[in-house]
Design a protein around this motif. Structure first.
Motif, PDB file in Angstrom:
ATOM      1  N   THR B 103       0.824  -1.199   0.000  1.00  0.00           N
ATOM      2  CA  THR B 103       0.000   0.000   0.000  1.00  0.00           C
ATOM      3  C   THR B 103       0.866   1.260   0.000  1.00  0.00           C
ATOM      4  OG1 THR B 103      -1.749  -1.139   1.180  1.00  0.00           O
ATOM      5  CG2 THR B 103      -1.742   1.259   1.325  1.00  0.00           C
ATOM      6  N   ALA B 104       1.775   1.333   0.946  1.00  0.00           N
ATOM      7  CA  ALA B 104       2.621   2.526   1.059  1.00  0.00           C
ATOM      8  C   ALA B 104       3.479   2.708  -0.189  1.00  0.00           C
ATOM      9  CB  ALA B 104       3.504   2.427   2.296  1.00  0.00           C
ATOM     10  N   VAL B 125       2.725  10.032   2.313  1.00  0.00           N
ATOM     11  CA  VAL B 125       2.100   8.699   2.339  1.00  0.00           C
ATOM     12  C   VAL B 125       1.281   8.557   3.611  1.00  0.00           C
ATOM     13  CG1 VAL B 125       2.569   6.237   2.629  1.00  0.00           C
ATOM     14  CG2 VAL B 125       3.774   7.526   0.870  1.00  0.00           C
ATOM     15  N   GLU B 126       1.871   8.948   4.711  1.00  0.00           N
ATOM     16  CA  GLU B 126       1.181   8.840   5.997  1.00  0.00           C
ATOM     17  C   GLU B 126      -0.113   9.653   5.998  1.00  0.00           C
ATOM     18  OE1 GLU B 126       3.484   9.855   9.578  1.00  0.00           O
ATOM     19  OE2 GLU B 126       4.808   8.204   8.911  1.00  0.00           O
ATOM     20  N   GLU B 127       0.015  10.916   5.559  1.00  0.00           N
ATOM     21  CA  GLU B 127      -1.150  11.797   5.521  1.00  0.00           C
ATOM     22  C   GLU B 127      -2.255  11.227   4.642  1.00  0.00           C
ATOM     23  OE1 GLU B 127       1.255  16.032   5.906  1.00  0.00           O
ATOM     24  OE2 GLU B 127       0.065  15.595   4.079  1.00  0.00           O
ATOM     25  N   VAL B 132      -7.562   8.510   3.623  1.00  0.00           N
ATOM     26  CA  VAL B 132      -8.432   7.492   3.015  1.00  0.00           C
ATOM     27  C   VAL B 132      -8.710   6.340   3.985  1.00  0.00           C
ATOM     28  CG1 VAL B 132      -7.708   8.057   0.661  1.00  0.00           C
ATOM     29  CG2 VAL B 132      -6.536   6.225   1.925  1.00  0.00           C
ATOM     30  N   GLY B 133      -8.213   6.475   5.203  1.00  0.00           N
ATOM     31  CA  GLY B 133      -8.544   5.508   6.248  1.00  0.00           C
ATOM     32  C   GLY B 133      -7.857   4.160   6.117  1.00  0.00           C
ATOM     33  N   LEU B 134      -6.630   4.168   5.602  1.00  0.00           N
ATOM     34  CA  LEU B 134      -5.938   2.883   5.428  1.00  0.00           C
ATOM     35  C   LEU B 134      -4.625   2.831   6.214  1.00  0.00           C
ATOM     36  CD1 LEU B 134      -6.431   2.105   1.640  1.00  0.00           C
ATOM     37  CD2 LEU B 134      -7.479   0.961   3.593  1.00  0.00           C
ATOM     38  N   GLU B 135      -4.551   3.638   7.271  1.00  0.00           N
ATOM     39  CA  GLU B 135      -3.287   3.677   8.004  1.00  0.00           C
ATOM     40  C   GLU B 135      -2.888   2.326   8.586  1.00  0.00           C
ATOM     41  OE1 GLU B 135      -6.149   5.182   8.538  1.00  0.00           O
ATOM     42  OE2 GLU B 135      -6.262   6.162  10.484  1.00  0.00           O
ATOM     43  N   GLN B 149     -11.014  -0.957  -0.777  1.00  0.00           N
ATOM     44  CA  GLN B 149      -9.724  -0.524  -0.207  1.00  0.00           C
ATOM     45  C   GLN B 149      -8.713  -0.244  -1.306  1.00  0.00           C
ATOM     46  OE1 GLN B 149      -9.175  -3.937   2.323  1.00  0.00           O
ATOM     47  NE2 GLN B 149      -9.628  -2.771   4.185  1.00  0.00           N
ATOM     48  N   GLN B 150      -8.707  -1.103  -2.327  1.00  0.00           N
ATOM     49  CA  GLN B 150      -7.776  -0.889  -3.436  1.00  0.00           C
ATOM     50  C   GLN B 150      -8.046   0.459  -4.110  1.00  0.00           C
ATOM     51  OE1 GLN B 150      -7.397  -4.126  -6.247  1.00  0.00           O
ATOM     52  NE2 GLN B 150      -7.616  -5.648  -4.631  1.00  0.00           N
ATOM     53  N   GLN B 151      -9.341   0.784  -4.283  1.00  0.00           N
ATOM     54  CA  GLN B 151      -9.670   2.055  -4.914  1.00  0.00           C
ATOM     55  C   GLN B 151      -9.215   3.219  -4.040  1.00  0.00           C
ATOM     56  OE1 GLN B 151      -9.769   0.884  -7.733  1.00  0.00           O
ATOM     57  NE2 GLN B 151     -11.492   2.020  -8.595  1.00  0.00           N
ATOM     58  N   ARG B 152      -9.305   3.023  -2.730  1.00  0.00           N
ATOM     59  CA  ARG B 152      -8.866   4.109  -1.840  1.00  0.00           C
ATOM     60  C   ARG B 152      -7.352   4.309  -1.915  1.00  0.00           C
ATOM     61  NH1 ARG B 152     -11.235   3.243   3.876  1.00  0.00           N
ATOM     62  NH2 ARG B 152     -12.107   1.227   3.258  1.00  0.00           N
ATOM     63  N   VAL B 153      -6.631   3.194  -2.067  1.00  0.00           N
ATOM     64  CA  VAL B 153      -5.178   3.331  -2.249  1.00  0.00           C
ATOM     65  C   VAL B 153      -4.903   4.094  -3.543  1.00  0.00           C
ATOM     66  CG1 VAL B 153      -2.979   2.127  -2.525  1.00  0.00           C
ATOM     67  CG2 VAL B 153      -4.728   1.181  -1.009  1.00  0.00           C
ATOM     68  N   ALA B 154      -5.699   3.775  -4.579  1.00  0.00           N
ATOM     69  CA  ALA B 154      -5.506   4.457  -5.867  1.00  0.00           C
ATOM     70  C   ALA B 154      -5.747   5.961  -5.716  1.00  0.00           C
ATOM     71  CB  ALA B 154      -6.430   3.861  -6.915  1.00  0.00           C
TER      72      ALA B 154
END
Ligand SMILES: Nc1ncnc2c1ncn2[C@@H]1O[C@H](COP(=O)(O)OP(=O)(O)OP(=O)(O)O)[C@@H](O)[C@H]1O
Ligand SMILES: [Mg+2]
Lengths: 406, 229
Positions: B103-104, B125-127, B132-135, B149-154
């Motif tokens: 993810t990162a 990346v952290e921010e 997107v709520g994937l910390e 979740q994948q879309q949020r990473v995108a």
């Protein structure tokens, strides 16, 4: 960034572990075959050279510089005393022995045969050649009218131990024929049909008195550093010959072996080219399969801003990793094969090649070169072959790549 | 207000085995800074084709696209690459992420291409992952994430690179309606908080409801262009 690319490339390669492993093993087998072929050829060369040099020839031979041309009895070694003293003082000279060579004819009641009659110094000869070990019947050279011939020649002449044969030679200087009846006192077998049928031995003094000379024609030298397939470097041994003489190693003495070795280099090359043909096919196939599986991914990579050159670099790095993996596998496999056959050998004993008979199995010989040169070649071939799929991947149009794969 | 992206009489005719397919036939469109625009139309109406031409992924048969007044058609391959890297954040329908990257690392990727410093990358990346709520999924590989979740990473990847425009081609097409709603709310929130311009194509009512501007495409032409309050 390229460090990251290397990491990505490595992970990509591991995505399809089975395919990568199969490709790696295929390329590795290609490399191992090259390494092994080379080790066998060197081992074979070594065996041949050693068979030739240790059985009879010696590592080096000194002659009168004109001797090999005419073989005349009077062409003895010039200034033998200083030659012998330089041999005695060279630490690389292990042993040496003096010989007289006469062209002659042996006749029995049944047949006759042309021979090279050697007069040898029995005790010194032991330390240079293996005639003493090649004796199969009777006794080794020594004594006045004691003649040693090959088993095959004895068969041809239909004589046995204790029988008499007439030796005819032409004497030094005058060229007059000289004949004497000698008793067959020993039979030997080196295993080389040509040598065994045409070479006979008497003691050095006997040969000298028959020929009517006091010098010798040949000094055979057991030389440290001339072991193996490498011949002693010319400049290093040149000083052993006084002017008027020549010193030669197996390269000159057995030119046919040299020719054969050059031919084996050619066959290694052919083996290499054929193997690489297969390997190249394997690499292209592997890389293209991985591109076609990842069309969409390449589309995404390019869409989000990866330059074409970077996509190409990424693919090349995958090829490089594959190459690296392959050469590790191949080198280990090659080393394993080399070590195994260095231990158990490949049985070629008794087989005659280029006039020399293998006296022992072929033992593979590993050289650093095999594990440097060939892996580097394989690595770069993999890389070069990788250019084609890399360019293909770099040229993909993102829109097409993403559409086609959906 | 200056247009972030603008098209002038854009056409695209594909050649489908000798049969010309007019995918886009004369589109004039201006997208302004801070807009949250939905490009809507039935399947085959030319949405993807239009977006691709605006992003320089495809070349128009006629007409031009401009990004911040720079003609995209005049750019070399490398300029186009760098232009997409720096100016446009992409979100596709699915399989957006590089499967071998976590993810990162996926979020970081475009910044890496841009040459952003390691420290700055880590910070962004952290921010973004927090936004997107994937910390909690920093080191997870895409295959272990759900479609949403994948879309949020995108989205995080697209926005972390600080582009002028985030372009999304049917970002919710593979998601259920609840997840789609959440994703859209999140994008809208990011649009509001950062002022980032969004342009996305969709069939989805859920998406249209949330858009501030809806452009309807029919047979490769703009049929309607409606701004909401
Ligand atoms: N590379 C191509 N070659 C031929 N025809 C194409 C190509 N790309 C798109 N088309 C055609 O162009 C038209 C528009 O396609 P496009 O993908 O832009 O539509 P869309 O609105 O994105 O549809 P969807 O909602 O299904 O994604 C379609 O008729 C499609 O078949
Ligand atoms: Mg589409």
């Amino acid at each position: 960034m390229y460090l990251r690319f290397l990491k990505v490339a490595w992970r990509n390669l591991l995505r399809n572990k089975r395919r990568t492993l199969i490709a790696g093993i295929a390329i590795g087998i290609g490399l191992a075959s090259l390494i092994f072929t080379d080790a066998v050829i060197i081992g074979m060369s070594d065996g041949l050279v050693r068979s030739a040099t240790s059985s009879w020839m010696g590592d080096l031979q000194i002659h009168n510089q004109n001797f090999s041309r005419s073989m005349s009895a009077e062409l003895t070694i010039e200034r033998p005393d200083s030659v012998l003293s330089s041999l005695a003082s060279d630490p690389r000279v292990k042993n040496y022995t003096r010989r007289v060579v006469a062209q002659g004819m042996l006749s029995s009641a049944a047949d006759m045969s042309m021979v090279a009659l050697y007069g040898i110094d029995p005790s010194r000869e032991r330390s240079v050649s293996m005639l003493d070990e090649a004796m199969v019947e009777g006794s080794y050279v020594g004594g006045e009218s004691h003649l040693v011939i090959g088993v095959d020649l004895a068969d041809q002449l239909d004589v046995e131990l204790g029988d008499r044969v007439v030796v005819t030679i032409s004497m030094a200087g005058t060229g007059d024929l000289y004949q004497e009846m000698l008793r067959v006192g020993g039979l030997y077998r080196f295993g080389s049909a040509e040598f065994d049928k045409t070479t006979a031995f008497v003691s050095l003094e006997k040969a000298q008195s028959m020929l009517g000379l006091s010098g010798v024609h040949e000094i055979a030298v057991d030389y440290r550093g001339a072991e193996h397939w490498r011949s002693a470097p010319e400049e290093e041994i040149a000083h052993l010959a006084e002017s008027g003489n020549v010193v030669e190693s197996w390269v000159e003495l057995l030119p046919q072996l040299q020719v054969m070795f050059e031919m084996s280099d050619l066959s290694t090359l052919i083996v290499g080219v054929v193997l690489f043909g297969i390997v190249i096919f394997g690499i292209i196939n592997t890389l293209f399969m991985s591109i076609y599986e990842r069309m969409f991914e390449f589309g995404v990579l390019k869409a989000i801003g990866t330059r074409a050159t970077d996509v190409a670099k990424l693919m090349l790095m995958e090829a490089a990793w594959l190459g690296l993996l392959s050469i590790v596998l191949g080198s280990v496999l090659g080393l394993g094969l080399n070590l195994l056959f260095a231990e158990i050998g490949i049985d070629y004993t008794g087989i005659e090649t280029a006039g020399v008979t293998f006296r022992e199995p072929i033992y593979t010989i590993s050289t650093a070169n095999q594990f440097i040169k060939y892996p580097i070649i394989v690595f770069f071939v993999t890389l070069i072959v990788g250019v084609y799929p890399a360019v293909h991947a770099a040229r993909l149009k993102p829109a097409d790549a993403m559409r086609k794969s959906l | 207000m200056q247009a972030v992206i603008k098209t002038e009489n854009l056409h695209k005719t594909y050649d489908d085995d000798g049969v010309p397919v007019h995918a886009v036939r004369g589109v004039d469109l201006e997208i302004h800074g801070g807009e949250f625009t939905a490009l809507v139309g039935p399947s085959g109406s030319g949405k993807t084709t239009l977006l691709n031409m605006m992003a320089g992924l495809d070349t128009p048969s006629k007409g031009q696209a401009f990004l911040e007044d720079k003609s995209i058609g005049r750019m070399s391959g490398r300029e186009l690459s760098d232009f997409r890297r720096d100016k446009i954040g992409f979100i596709f329908q699915a399989y957006n992420l590089i499967p071998v990257l976590t993810t990162a690392e996926n979020v970081e990727y475009v910044m890496l291409l841009q040459g952003v410093s390691a420290e700055e990358r880590r910070k962004r990346v952290e921010e973004m992952l927090e936004d997107v709520g994937l910390e909690d999924y920093i080191d997870t590989l895409p295959s272990k994430l759900s479609g949403g979740q994948q879309q949020r990473v995108a989205i995080a990847r697209a926005m972390a690179a600080k582009p002028s425009l985030v372009m999304a081609d049917e970002p919710t097409a593979n998601l259920d309606s609840e997840t789609s709603g959440e994703l859209l709310d999140m994008m809208r929130e990011l649009n509001r908080s950062t002022g980032m311009t969004f342009l996305f194509s969709t069939h989805d009512e859920i998406v249209m409801e949330r858009a501030t501007r809806v452009v309807i495409l029919r047979d490769g032409r703009i049929a309607e262009d409606e701004r909401k309050a």
